[in-house]
Design an enzyme around this catalytic site. Sequence first.
Site, mmCIF file in Angstrom:
data_model
loop_
_atom_site.group_PDB
_atom_site.id
_atom_site.type_symbol
_atom_site.label_atom_id
_atom_site.label_comp_id
_atom_site.label_asym_id
_atom_site.label_seq_id
_atom_site.Cartn_x
_atom_site.Cartn_y
_atom_site.Cartn_z
ATOM 1 N N LYS A 64 0.831 -1.210 0.000
ATOM 2 C CA LYS A 64 0.000 0.000 0.000
ATOM 3 C C LYS A 64 0.860 1.253 0.000
ATOM 4 O O LYS A 64 1.831 1.356 0.739
ATOM 5 C CB LYS A 64 -0.881 -0.012 1.258
ATOM 6 C CG LYS A 64 -1.982 0.997 1.281
ATOM 7 C CD LYS A 64 -3.286 0.356 0.881
ATOM 8 C CE LYS A 64 -4.410 1.345 0.873
ATOM 9 N NZ LYS A 64 -4.807 1.788 -0.441
ATOM 10 N N GLY A 85 6.461 0.465 5.776
ATOM 11 C CA GLY A 85 7.342 -0.494 5.102
ATOM 12 C C GLY A 85 7.444 -0.226 3.603
ATOM 13 O O GLY A 85 8.516 -0.334 3.011
ATOM 14 N N CYS A 86 6.337 0.154 3.006
ATOM 15 C CA CYS A 86 6.325 0.420 1.555
ATOM 16 C C CYS A 86 7.110 1.685 1.230
ATOM 17 O O CYS A 86 7.798 1.754 0.206
ATOM 18 C CB CYS A 86 4.889 0.528 1.058
ATOM 19 S SG CYS A 86 3.978 -1.020 1.312
ATOM 20 N N THR A 87 7.021 2.670 2.111
ATOM 21 C CA THR A 87 7.787 3.903 1.911
ATOM 22 C C THR A 87 9.279 3.620 2.035
ATOM 23 O O THR A 87 10.073 4.082 1.204
ATOM 24 C CB THR A 87 7.341 4.981 2.922
ATOM 25 O OG1 THR A 87 5.942 5.243 2.723
ATOM 26 C CG2 THR A 87 8.123 6.263 2.765
ATOM 27 N N ALA A 114 10.445 1.721 -1.094
ATOM 28 C CA ALA A 114 10.507 2.631 -2.247
ATOM 29 C C ALA A 114 11.696 3.583 -2.134
ATOM 30 O O ALA A 114 12.402 3.826 -3.123
ATOM 31 C CB ALA A 114 9.204 3.411 -2.364
#
Length: 178
Positions: A64, A69-71, A74
């Site tokens: 998401k 974690g995704c940030t 990325a």
Amino acid sequence: MKKFALLSLSAALLLSAATVIAHAGDSVAVGAPAPTFTLPSQDNTPISLADYKGKWVVLYFYPKDFTGGCTLEAHNFQRDLEKYQAANAVVLGVSLDTAESHKGFCTKESLTFKLLADPDAKVVDAYGVPTKMYGTTKIAMRQTFLIDPSGKIVKMWDVKDIPGHSAEVLAAIAAGGK
């Protein structure tokens, strides 16, 4: 005390039922041709796997936009983007978010590589990436596929080490996909 134990057990059962992992099928096998696709990027430009024939492709699926974690994942790919470019590689992120969500995420986090919108889970399903439901929100689990310049999947990760993942992928590219 019995009432408290019963309530605790009920809450635990409800919470475990609220998070259901769905497997779209087996992940695409290492050695197999990568499933082709075309998806919109953060600027609504259609991006196809075929656009990158002759390059290494890091196809990473993440849960998401705008989450911790995704940030981090990325940012690590963005930090290493010049190393990927020097290795004749591109990074493509895929989630079930919309192109509009990706646009906001890229703007907020200064991301310059392509994030692809797969809200209907067509590519998630084609690659066999497991999904998970959080209430009514469906997310893709964190997996990365390394596709060689001929279009073959040479490595796959169920990502657990988010801080070290980009370095793992770069090392695999340097080792010829091993």
